[in-house]
Design a protein around this motif. Structure first.
Motif, mmCIF file in Angstrom:
data_model
loop_
_atom_site.group_PDB
_atom_site.id
_atom_site.type_symbol
_atom_site.label_atom_id
_atom_site.label_comp_id
_atom_site.label_asym_id
_atom_site.label_seq_id
_atom_site.Cartn_x
_atom_site.Cartn_y
_atom_site.Cartn_z
ATOM 1 N N GLY A 106 0.806 -1.220 0.000
ATOM 2 C CA GLY A 106 0.000 0.000 0.000
ATOM 3 C C GLY A 106 0.842 1.273 0.000
ATOM 4 N N PRO A 107 0.200 2.420 -0.257
ATOM 5 C CA PRO A 107 0.917 3.711 -0.308
ATOM 6 C C PRO A 107 1.681 4.023 0.976
ATOM 7 N N LEU A 108 1.127 3.647 2.144
ATOM 8 C CA LEU A 108 1.797 3.937 3.419
ATOM 9 C C LEU A 108 3.112 3.163 3.534
ATOM 10 N N VAL A 109 3.080 1.895 3.120
ATOM 11 C CA VAL A 109 4.284 1.063 3.176
ATOM 12 C C VAL A 109 5.342 1.604 2.215
ATOM 13 N N ILE A 110 4.901 2.005 1.021
ATOM 14 C CA ILE A 110 5.837 2.551 0.028
ATOM 15 C C ILE A 110 6.439 3.860 0.540
ATOM 16 N N PHE B 117 -1.756 -11.197 2.628
ATOM 17 C CA PHE B 117 -1.950 -10.700 1.264
ATOM 18 C C PHE B 117 -1.335 -9.331 1.030
ATOM 19 N N SER B 118 -0.911 -8.654 2.103
ATOM 20 C CA SER B 118 -0.350 -7.307 1.930
ATOM 21 C C SER B 118 0.830 -7.091 2.874
ATOM 22 N N VAL B 119 1.688 -6.145 2.490
ATOM 23 C CA VAL B 119 2.907 -5.857 3.254
ATOM 24 C C VAL B 119 2.575 -4.911 4.410
ATOM 25 N N GLU B 120 3.180 -5.177 5.547
ATOM 26 C CA GLU B 120 3.036 -4.289 6.717
ATOM 27 C C GLU B 120 4.370 -3.594 6.981
ATOM 28 N N PRO B 121 4.359 -2.434 7.681
ATOM 29 C CA PRO B 121 5.621 -1.751 7.992
ATOM 30 C C PRO B 121 6.620 -2.654 8.727
ATOM 31 N N GLY B 122 6.116 -3.578 9.553
ATOM 32 C CA GLY B 122 6.994 -4.510 10.273
ATOM 33 C C GLY B 122 7.804 -5.394 9.334
ATOM 34 N N ASP B 123 7.231 -5.718 8.158
ATOM 35 C CA ASP B 123 7.948 -6.532 7.167
ATOM 36 C C ASP B 123 9.136 -5.748 6.600
ATOM 37 N N PRO C 215 9.259 7.479 12.222
ATOM 38 C CA PRO C 215 7.951 6.886 12.561
ATOM 39 C C PRO C 215 7.270 6.291 11.332
ATOM 40 N N VAL C 216 6.441 5.311 11.566
ATOM 41 C CA VAL C 216 5.632 4.737 10.479
ATOM 42 C C VAL C 216 4.563 5.762 10.120
ATOM 43 N N PRO C 217 4.398 6.108 8.825
ATOM 44 C CA PRO C 217 3.403 7.132 8.441
ATOM 45 C C PRO C 217 1.992 6.754 8.891
ATOM 46 N N GLU C 218 1.262 7.752 9.351
ATOM 47 C CA GLU C 218 -0.122 7.522 9.801
ATOM 48 C C GLU C 218 -1.057 7.593 8.593
ATOM 49 N N LEU D 8 13.580 -3.247 -0.507
ATOM 50 C CA LEU D 8 12.811 -3.217 0.752
ATOM 51 C C LEU D 8 11.376 -3.684 0.502
ATOM 52 N N ILE D 9 10.773 -3.173 -0.577
ATOM 53 C CA ILE D 9 9.398 -3.555 -0.904
ATOM 54 C C ILE D 9 9.337 -5.038 -1.292
ATOM 55 N N ALA D 10 10.284 -5.474 -2.155
ATOM 56 C CA ALA D 10 10.296 -6.880 -2.605
ATOM 57 C C ALA D 10 10.500 -7.823 -1.420
ATOM 58 N N GLY D 11 11.450 -7.468 -0.536
ATOM 59 C CA GLY D 11 11.704 -8.292 0.646
ATOM 60 C C GLY D 11 10.504 -8.325 1.572
ATOM 61 N N GLY D 12 9.841 -7.178 1.729
ATOM 62 C CA GLY D 12 8.634 -7.096 2.559
ATOM 63 C C GLY D 12 7.518 -7.985 2.008
ATOM 64 N N LYS D 13 7.394 -8.014 0.674
ATOM 65 C CA LYS D 13 6.378 -8.874 0.040
ATOM 66 C C LYS D 13 6.654 -10.345 0.341
ATOM 67 N N ALA D 14 7.934 -10.732 0.263
ATOM 68 C CA ALA D 14 8.295 -12.133 0.530
ATOM 69 C C ALA D 14 7.990 -12.517 1.979
ATOM 70 N N ILE D 15 8.314 -11.623 2.923
ATOM 71 C CA ILE D 15 8.051 -11.902 4.344
ATOM 72 C C ILE D 15 6.544 -12.031 4.581
ATOM 73 N N ALA D 16 5.758 -11.114 3.955
ATOM 74 C CA ALA D 16 4.298 -11.159 4.112
ATOM 75 C C ALA D 16 3.741 -12.473 3.554
ATOM 76 N N ALA D 17 4.211 -12.869 2.352
ATOM 77 C CA ALA D 17 3.719 -14.104 1.721
ATOM 78 C C ALA D 17 4.085 -15.326 2.551
ATOM 79 N N MET D 18 5.300 -15.340 3.106
ATOM 80 C CA MET D 18 5.731 -16.491 3.910
ATOM 81 C C MET D 18 4.922 -16.609 5.194
ATOM 82 N N ASN D 19 4.380 -15.474 5.653
ATOM 83 C CA ASN D 19 3.523 -15.496 6.849
ATOM 84 C C ASN D 19 2.043 -15.633 6.494
ATOM 85 N N GLY D 20 1.764 -15.868 5.196
ATOM 86 C CA GLY D 20 0.387 -16.109 4.754
ATOM 87 C C GLY D 20 -0.470 -14.874 4.666
#
Length: 331
Positions: free
Chosen positions: A221-225, A276-282, A320-323, A262-274
């Motif tokens: 999502g835009p916030l993660v990007i 559908f979307s990337v979180e700031p923690g990823d 900080p993670v964007p609100e 960062l985005i590609a790696g975040g997608k892989a972590i999200a997918a491995m945890n089942g």
């Protein structure tokens, strides 16, 4: 599909655990790189099973694997391949290209810093374009293709540091640390019995390509990007968003490829945890291996005992993670 993918990666971890004790984060990052078409640079002192980890990973994947031991006298043609002259029955001569070890799905470049820059550069085109140019001909590498390089950061005599442009081609720079006391006892018990664990093949080349497509379709999502962009921009001393300590301690920061990874790696972590979307923690989870080889600290940082990892950890704390934007209530 996502559930099936999550099960596959769990099976891969279970198979790796038969041979490799601990190293959970390292294995997660290696799998994340494979599922996002990324290359990895493994750093660690001798004896931490870097080579064993890569060869075991290749064994659980039904793909071709080649290992090249980098030495000071290794030539580029020893990696890419060379033209040889052949003569047919009629006496007519022609050149035939003999493929080098780079024509494999997984290439292990062992102790990559032991060979001069000319030979190190033989990997540049392969890593970026997934092809090799020899003479007038261009040869496409098999899909999937990954370069996993290892290097020993302790020994400096007779070694050649990788150029920054080549370091940037690696998605992750993974630092392997010493095992814990409990893990070390397990290693000693398992390796001194004289028994050898056998691993099962989990994924074929076609299945890996399908996994890569699945991971690519995970939503960011835009916030993660925005968060990934802010992290990367904060590493650049000349950028107005960079904190004061980055301006003082860093010579140059990460480029746009860091944000992509960062985005590609975040997608892989999200997918491995089942998911559908990337979180700031990823993004935070992959920030260290993605950024540590793309930031150069100066002498002042060394004097203060700050390395690139310390700077990144501080940025992760300070930025900080964007609100999400608040919805305005219509009148």
């Amino acid at each position: 599909m996502l559930r099936e993918f999550s099960e596959h990666q769990k099976k891969m971890r279970d198979e790796l655990a038969k041979v490799i004790v601990g190293q959970t984060d390292t294995i997660e990052q290696l799998l994340a790189a494979i599922f996002t078409r990324g290359h990895c640079l493994l750093e660690g002192v001798p004896g931490l099973a870097k080579t064993l980890m890569v060869s075991t990973l290749a064994n659980i994947l039904d793909v071709s694997f080649k290992r090249v031991q980098f030495t000071p006298d290794l030539m580029p043609s020893d990696i890419t391949g060379t033209q040889v002259m052949e003569e047919d029955e009629s006496g007519r001569r022609s050149f035939r290209f003999v493929e080098g070890p780079i024509f494999a799905n997984i290439l292990l470049a062992d102790e990559i810093n032991r060979t001069p820059p000319k030979t190190q550069a033989a990997l540049l085109e392969a890593m970026q374009e997934r092809q090799v140019s020899v003479g007038r001909e261009t040869h496409t590498l098999p899909e999937p293709f990954f370069t996993i390089a290892t290097q020993n950061p302790v020994e400096q005599e007779g070694t050649y540091p990788l150029p920054e442009a080549q370091l940037d081609r690696f998605m992750f720079n993974i630092k392997i640390g010493y095992p814990s006391a409990e893990e070390e006892e397990k290693i000693l018990t398992a390796t001194t019995r004289g028994e050898k664990a056998t691993v099962n093949k989990i994924l074929s080349a076609k299945a890996i390509l399908n996994c890569q497509k699945l991971v690519g379709s995970i939503a960011a999502g835009p916030l993660v990007i925005r968060y990934a962009s802010q992290l990367v921009r904060a590493t650049r001393p000349a950028d107005e968003s960079a904190p004061e300590y980055v301006r003082e301690l860093v010579d140059w920061g990460a480029g746009p490829r860091a944000g992509q990874n960062l985005i590609a790696g975040g997608k892989a972590i999200a997918a491995m945890n089942g998911r559908f979307s990337v979180e700031p923690g990823d993004i935070q989870k992959v920030a260290l291996p993605v950024l540590r080889h793309r930031i150069a600290t100066n002498f002042q940082a060394q004097a203060e005992g700050m390395d690139t990892d310390s700077v990144i950890q501080r940025l992760l704390t300070d930025i900080p993670v964007p609100e999400p934007a608040k919805m305005e209530r219509s009148k």
